[in-house]
Enzyme design. Sequence first.
Site, short mmCIF file in Angstrom:
data_model
loop_
_atom_site.label_atom_id
_atom_site.label_comp_id
_atom_site.label_asym_id
_atom_site.label_seq_id
_atom_site.Cartn_x
_atom_site.Cartn_y
_atom_site.Cartn_z
N SER A 1 0.84 -1.21 0.00
CA SER A 1 0.00 0.00 0.00
C SER A 1 0.87 1.24 0.00
O SER A 1 2.03 1.22 0.43
CB SER A 1 -0.89 0.02 1.26
OG SER A 1 -1.53 1.27 1.41
N TYR B 1 -1.98 -1.02 10.65
CA TYR B 1 -2.06 -1.41 9.23
C TYR B 1 -0.84 -0.91 8.45
O TYR B 1 -0.24 -1.65 7.66
CB TYR B 1 -3.35 -0.85 8.64
CG TYR B 1 -3.52 -1.03 7.15
CD1 TYR B 1 -4.03 -2.22 6.63
CD2 TYR B 1 -3.22 0.00 6.26
CE1 TYR B 1 -4.21 -2.38 5.26
CE2 TYR B 1 -3.39 -0.15 4.89
CZ TYR B 1 -3.90 -1.34 4.40
OH TYR B 1 -4.07 -1.49 3.04
P1 NAD Z 1 -11.23 -6.16 0.02
O1 NAD Z 1 -11.99 -6.00 1.28
O2 NAD Z 1 -12.00 -6.35 -1.20
O3 NAD Z 1 -10.18 -7.34 0.13
C1 NAD Z 1 -9.59 -7.73 1.34
C2 NAD Z 1 -9.84 -9.22 1.49
O4 NAD Z 1 -9.07 -9.71 2.58
C3 NAD Z 1 -11.28 -9.56 1.83
O5 NAD Z 1 -12.06 -9.74 0.68
C4 NAD Z 1 -11.12 -10.86 2.62
O6 NAD Z 1 -11.43 -11.96 1.80
C5 NAD Z 1 -9.65 -10.93 2.95
N1 NAD Z 1 -9.43 -11.20 4.37
C6 NAD Z 1 -9.42 -10.30 5.38
N2 NAD Z 1 -9.20 -10.94 6.55
C7 NAD Z 1 -9.06 -12.27 6.25
C8 NAD Z 1 -8.80 -13.42 7.02
N3 NAD Z 1 -8.59 -13.36 8.36
N4 NAD Z 1 -8.73 -14.62 6.37
C9 NAD Z 1 -8.91 -14.70 5.04
N5 NAD Z 1 -9.14 -13.62 4.25
C10 NAD Z 1 -9.21 -12.42 4.87
O7 NAD Z 1 -10.32 -4.85 -0.08
P2 NAD Z 1 -9.11 -4.46 -1.04
O8 NAD Z 1 -8.96 -3.03 -0.86
O9 NAD Z 1 -9.28 -5.01 -2.38
O10 NAD Z 1 -7.86 -5.14 -0.34
C11 NAD Z 1 -6.95 -5.95 -1.04
C12 NAD Z 1 -5.54 -5.51 -0.73
O11 NAD Z 1 -5.34 -4.19 -1.21
C13 NAD Z 1 -5.18 -5.48 0.75
O12 NAD Z 1 -3.89 -6.04 0.93
C14 NAD Z 1 -5.13 -4.01 1.06
O13 NAD Z 1 -4.27 -3.72 2.13
C15 NAD Z 1 -4.63 -3.47 -0.24
N6 NAD Z 1 -4.83 -2.05 -0.46
C16 NAD Z 1 -6.06 -1.54 -0.62
C17 NAD Z 1 -6.22 -0.19 -0.82
C18 NAD Z 1 -7.57 0.45 -1.00
O14 NAD Z 1 -7.67 1.67 -0.99
N7 NAD Z 1 -8.63 -0.31 -1.17
C19 NAD Z 1 -5.10 0.65 -0.85
C20 NAD Z 1 -3.84 0.09 -0.69
C21 NAD Z 1 -3.72 -1.27 -0.50
#
Ligand code: NAD
Length: 351
Positions: free
Chosen positions: A243, A256
Amino acid sequence: MDSKDTSKKTSRRQVLGGLSVGFVAAQAVPVFAQQPSTSANPPGTPSQDTTTPAVPNQSVQQNPVDQYPSPPFQRQPQEPPGLAREMTPRPDHGETSYQGTGRLMGRKALVTGGDSGIGRAAAIAFAREGADVAINYLPVEEPDAREVVELIQAAGRKAVAIPGDIRDENFCNQLVASAVNELGGLDILVNNAAKQQSVDSILDLTTEQFDSTFKTNVYAMFWITKAALPYLSPGASIINTSSVQAYDPSENLLDYAQTKSAQVAFTKSLAKQLAKQGIRVNAIAPGPYWTPLQVTGGQPQSVVEQFGSDSPMGRPGQPAELAPIYVLLASQESSYATGQVYGAAGGSGNP
Ligand code: NAD
Ligand code: MG
């Protein structure tokens, strides 16, 4: 709506029995065909009017500022981990837009958090590029996962759904074993699942949350990668979703942000370890993207209303806009890229 309530409508037995685990998808649809979802309310490109989503054509030059919805958004609290299908506007994961060109033909991929958000966009793109895909997610996310399974099938590829909690080392080992068994091997590992909960003060950050965030974001990545390594052969690719928080941590994401920095160091260190084996390890560092993570306590609802407004682009990214980076890093085209971190933050942030 509470995501847990929604998930109860579909039992795991129904889904596992009817759809998802260990089946070979029907070959009715060519891999390159772009099939919109057949569900009643198809997950499509976001629009403030979610019933008639406009689909940006990715092959047409256009102004990216206007390509997707901008704030303000409505408040929409859900319990974590939440469901993409409950969001307004619905995120665009490339369901109706991503076009594959066979860049991952015959590969076998495991994507954690593949039910929604960035992981779903990667899973859809991988399948349309010719890969068989296993996704992991939490059991309460089964409704989102079913949509992804259908989309992978519609691309003519094998879909494997493996629900379970990656905070447990034994489950992580089982997850990899099941994925390898069902897919017949493993070539691409995407460590993408994460926990993000906003807490304003270190004084209110509990040991329980700190531990849970590190277990999900750091330990699970270590456990899953360690379990997967014996199955990876030269040319395999590991991709970790880090991130912008690794480089520019927000004051309300103390736990985080640390995990996202840890992922960068893990990526760079492991890349050096594995280079001689021909296994590449890279990370992607997204900025603000419109996903369940953010509306389920990842940010306060006041921030959700203005989500992405402080990006130079003036809007959040959509998961579909990241998919090509995952495909590039998974494919042989990026054969000299390892230990790298790819930023995609709409104009700000590092790297
Ligand atoms: P999202 O909620 O769609 O995806 C996160 C997923 O993590 C969930 O769908 C869930 O299946 C999984 N998860 C969480 N806890 C879990 C557990 N204990 N066991 C199994 N699965 C678990 O959100 P996203 O934003 O697509 O996140 C995906 C990645 O992107 C993450 O690593 C997040 O840190 C990163 N990210 C997101 C953003 C943003 O703005 N959305 C920015 C930077 C990084
Ligand atoms: Mg999810």
